[in-house]
Motif scaffolding. Structure first.
Motif, PDB file in Angstrom:
ATOM      1  N   GLU A   5       0.821  -1.044   0.057  1.00 22.26           N
ATOM      2  CA  GLU A   5      -0.265  -0.114   0.036  1.00 22.26           C
ATOM      3  C   GLU A   5       0.911   1.109  -0.114  1.00 22.26           C
ATOM      4  O   GLU A   5       0.619   2.514  -0.616  1.00 22.26           O
ATOM      5  CB  GLU A   5      -0.921   0.142   1.282  1.00 22.26           C
ATOM      6  N   GLU A   6       1.902   1.319   0.729  1.00 25.84           N
ATOM      7  CA  GLU A   6       2.822   2.318   0.925  1.00 25.84           C
ATOM      8  C   GLU A   6       3.521   2.650  -0.447  1.00 25.84           C
ATOM      9  O   GLU A   6       3.706   3.758  -0.923  1.00 25.84           O
ATOM     10  CB  GLU A   6       3.931   2.004   1.930  1.00 25.84           C
ATOM     11  N   PHE A   7       4.000   1.324  -1.102  1.00 31.18           N
ATOM     12  CA  PHE A   7       4.427   1.491  -2.498  1.00 31.18           C
ATOM     13  C   PHE A   7       3.614   2.202  -3.591  1.00 31.18           C
ATOM     14  O   PHE A   7       3.988   3.125  -4.080  1.00 31.18           O
ATOM     15  CB  PHE A   7       4.973  -0.049  -3.005  1.00 31.18           C
ATOM     16  N   GLU A   8       2.347   1.675  -3.589  1.00 36.39           N
ATOM     17  CA  GLU A   8       1.419   2.250  -4.317  1.00 36.39           C
ATOM     18  C   GLU A   8       0.825   3.553  -4.287  1.00 36.39           C
ATOM     19  O   GLU A   8       0.986   4.390  -5.115  1.00 36.39           O
ATOM     20  CB  GLU A   8       0.102   1.421  -4.330  1.00 36.39           C
ATOM     21  N   GLU A   9       0.868   4.107  -2.795  1.00 39.71           N
ATOM     22  CA  GLU A   9       0.747   5.460  -2.502  1.00 39.71           C
ATOM     23  C   GLU A   9       1.938   6.329  -2.984  1.00 39.71           C
ATOM     24  O   GLU A   9       1.587   7.515  -3.541  1.00 39.71           O
ATOM     25  CB  GLU A   9       0.539   5.613  -1.176  1.00 39.71           C
ATOM     26  N   HIS A  42      18.971 -10.359   2.060  1.00 39.89           N
ATOM     27  CA  HIS A  42      18.032  -9.164   2.627  1.00 39.89           C
ATOM     28  C   HIS A  42      16.795  -9.377   2.220  1.00 39.89           C
ATOM     29  O   HIS A  42      16.539  -9.464   1.061  1.00 39.89           O
ATOM     30  CB  HIS A  42      18.660  -7.779   2.475  1.00 39.89           C
ATOM     31  N   CYS A  43      15.765  -9.155   3.036  1.00 44.49           N
ATOM     32  CA  CYS A  43      14.531  -9.176   2.858  1.00 44.49           C
ATOM     33  C   CYS A  43      14.177 -10.532   1.919  1.00 44.49           C
ATOM     34  O   CYS A  43      13.301 -10.539   1.211  1.00 44.49           O
ATOM     35  CB  CYS A  43      13.959  -8.135   1.909  1.00 44.49           C
ATOM     36  N   GLY A  48       9.442  -9.330   0.671  1.00 41.41           N
ATOM     37  CA  GLY A  48      10.525  -8.718   0.586  1.00 41.41           C
ATOM     38  C   GLY A  48      11.001  -7.711  -0.191  1.00 41.41           C
ATOM     39  O   GLY A  48      11.538  -6.723   0.077  1.00 41.41           O
ATOM     40  N   LEU A  49      10.722  -7.934  -1.373  1.00 40.10           N
ATOM     41  CA  LEU A  49      10.878  -7.015  -2.932  1.00 40.10           C
ATOM     42  C   LEU A  49      10.404  -5.640  -2.809  1.00 40.10           C
ATOM     43  O   LEU A  49      11.080  -4.658  -2.942  1.00 40.10           O
ATOM     44  CB  LEU A  49      10.655  -7.631  -3.944  1.00 40.10           C
ATOM     45  N   VAL A  50       9.039  -5.659  -2.320  1.00 44.95           N
ATOM     46  CA  VAL A  50       8.411  -4.270  -2.133  1.00 44.95           C
ATOM     47  C   VAL A  50       8.946  -3.714  -0.975  1.00 44.95           C
ATOM     48  O   VAL A  50       9.177  -2.433  -1.042  1.00 44.95           O
ATOM     49  CB  VAL A  50       6.728  -4.613  -2.352  1.00 44.95           C
ATOM     50  N   ARG A  51       9.027  -4.444   0.007  1.00 40.50           N
ATOM     51  CA  ARG A  51       9.750  -3.718   1.192  1.00 40.50           C
ATOM     52  C   ARG A  51      10.998  -3.080   0.917  1.00 40.50           C
ATOM     53  O   ARG A  51      11.357  -1.783   1.380  1.00 40.50           O
ATOM     54  CB  ARG A  51       9.764  -4.793   2.322  1.00 40.50           C
ATOM     55  N   HIS A  52      12.042  -3.837   0.113  1.00 36.33           N
ATOM     56  CA  HIS A  52      13.132  -3.200   0.027  1.00 36.33           C
ATOM     57  C   HIS A  52      13.092  -1.942  -1.027  1.00 36.33           C
ATOM     58  O   HIS A  52      13.726  -0.959  -0.760  1.00 36.33           O
ATOM     59  CB  HIS A  52      14.279  -4.351  -0.964  1.00 36.33           C
ATOM     60  N   CYS A 185      19.639  -0.719   7.018  1.00 39.01           N
ATOM     61  CA  CYS A 185      17.942  -0.867   7.295  1.00 39.01           C
ATOM     62  C   CYS A 185      17.425  -2.285   7.436  1.00 39.01           C
ATOM     63  O   CYS A 185      16.545  -2.654   8.054  1.00 39.01           O
ATOM     64  CB  CYS A 185      17.270  -0.037   6.492  1.00 39.01           C
ATOM     65  N   GLU A 186      17.776  -3.213   6.516  1.00 33.81           N
ATOM     66  CA  GLU A 186      17.178  -4.414   6.302  1.00 33.81           C
ATOM     67  C   GLU A 186      17.885  -5.557   7.015  1.00 33.81           C
ATOM     68  O   GLU A 186      17.551  -6.756   6.615  1.00 33.81           O
ATOM     69  CB  GLU A 186      16.696  -4.803   4.877  1.00 33.81           C
ATOM     70  N   LYS A 187      18.563  -5.218   7.894  1.00 32.68           N
ATOM     71  CA  LYS A 187      19.369  -6.276   8.459  1.00 32.68           C
ATOM     72  C   LYS A 187      18.635  -7.194   9.340  1.00 32.68           C
ATOM     73  O   LYS A 187      17.756  -6.540  10.127  1.00 32.68           O
ATOM     74  CB  LYS A 187      20.587  -5.794   9.584  1.00 32.68           C
ATOM     75  N   GLY A 188      18.700  -8.637   9.222  1.00 36.24           N
ATOM     76  CA  GLY A 188      17.714  -9.237  10.110  1.00 36.24           C
ATOM     77  C   GLY A 188      16.169  -9.616   9.482  1.00 36.24           C
ATOM     78  O   GLY A 188      15.625 -10.006  10.068  1.00 36.24           O
ATOM     79  N   THR A 189      16.157  -9.211   8.155  1.00 34.99           N
ATOM     80  CA  THR A 189      14.806  -9.319   7.647  1.00 34.99           C
ATOM     81  C   THR A 189      14.593 -10.495   6.842  1.00 34.99           C
ATOM     82  O   THR A 189      13.620 -10.876   6.461  1.00 34.99           O
ATOM     83  CB  THR A 189      14.494  -8.223   6.622  1.00 34.99           C
ATOM     84  N   SER A 190      15.692 -11.373   6.696  1.00 35.49           N
ATOM     85  CA  SER A 190      15.497 -12.471   5.951  1.00 35.49           C
ATOM     86  C   SER A 190      14.933 -13.602   6.752  1.00 35.49           C
ATOM     87  O   SER A 190      15.320 -13.794   8.104  1.00 35.49           O
ATOM     88  CB  SER A 190      16.683 -13.114   5.395  1.00 35.49           C
ATOM     89  N   VAL A 191      13.904 -14.311   6.391  1.00 37.90           N
ATOM     90  CA  VAL A 191      13.243 -15.629   7.158  1.00 37.90           C
ATOM     91  C   VAL A 191      13.925 -16.676   6.745  1.00 37.90           C
ATOM     92  O   VAL A 191      13.958 -17.132   5.532  1.00 37.90           O
ATOM     93  CB  VAL A 191      11.700 -15.724   6.813  1.00 37.90           C
ATOM     94  N   VAL A 192      14.632 -17.493   7.905  1.00 35.28           N
ATOM     95  CA  VAL A 192      15.325 -18.840   7.553  1.00 35.28           C
ATOM     96  C   VAL A 192      13.858 -19.958   7.627  1.00 35.28           C
ATOM     97  O   VAL A 192      13.290 -20.014   8.649  1.00 35.28           O
ATOM     98  CB  VAL A 192      16.323 -19.160   8.623  1.00 35.28           C
ATOM     99  N   HIS A 193      13.634 -20.360   6.580  1.00 36.59           N
ATOM    100  CA  HIS A 193      12.535 -21.309   6.322  1.00 36.59           C
ATOM    101  C   HIS A 193      12.856 -22.543   7.582  1.00 36.59           C
ATOM    102  O   HIS A 193      13.901 -22.973   7.400  1.00 36.59           O
ATOM    103  CB  HIS A 193      12.326 -22.001   4.845  1.00 36.59           C
TER     104      HIS A 193
END
Length: 195
Positions: A5-9, A42-43, A48-52, A185-193
């Motif tokens: 939503e933030e991306f689109e705005e 990262h992400c 994650g892509l839109v967040r980055h 900014c994105e340190k620690g944003t990756s999810v280890v499955h």
């Protein structure tokens, strides 16, 4: 408000160039808003892509925007769209990982690369964007070279990046914002499955 939503705005309020609405509609037909930004660095997570992309835009605006010389639409285009090449690029897969507690091998999900259009990184983003809207030369150069020294042609010995950065300050600003977003900014944003 979520990152989509933030991306689109931001996109709809800052990018008004002919073709921008069509580009946004195309992005919605891809996995751009759900894809990871990387396989593990990262992400590497759902969305994650839109967040980055949103993060890079904010860092560019907060750290590098100079109202007397810079253009808000150009910053939005570069920040939000520099990694369009990562849409339809990752797939979920599994691999065997040894469970240290049990000593048994287990299947774990992870993100793998499946590049169906191997055109390069920055140059692929430029190509995909220009299918819908015309980039200014400075924007195209910035997106093309946003990977800096991580770009394959630079690692192969190309000197074009130095000239690009010398002639187009927005290219340096995008690269710096991408680095800061990725490594700070994105340190620690990756999810280890599987954990």
């Amino acid at each position: 408000m979520g990152f989509k939503e933030e991306f689109e705005e931001i996109y709809q309020s800052k990018i008004t160039r002919a073709g921008s609405a069509e580009l946004l509609e195309w992005l919605k037909t891809t996995d751009f808003f759900t894809a990871p930004a990387s396989t593990k660095f990262h992400c590497a997570c759902l969305g994650g892509l839109v967040r980055h992309s949103v993060s890079v835009y904010h860092v560019m605006m907060e750290k590098h925007f100079q109202p007397d010389t810079d253009n808000e639409e150009s910053f939005a285009i570069c920040g939000l769209l520099h990694d369009v090449c990562k849409a339809q690029f990752y797939k979920e897969s599994t691999r065997n990982v040894k469970n240290e507690e049990t000593g048994m091998w287990e299947k774990r999900p992870y993100y793998a690369i499946e590049d169906s259009y191997p055109y390069g990184h920055g140059e692929k983003s430029v190509f995909l964007i220009e299918r819908f809207l015309r980039l200014k030369t400075s924007e195209a150069i910035a997106i093309r070279w946003h990977m800096g020294g991580f770009d394959e042609s630079v690692r192969g010995g190309s000197f074009s990046i130095g000239l690009a950065w010398q002639k187009y300050p927005i290219a340096v600003k995008l690269h710096l914002a991408d680095l800061e977003s990725t490594y700070l900014c994105e340190k620690g944003t990756s999810v280890v499955h599987g954990k």
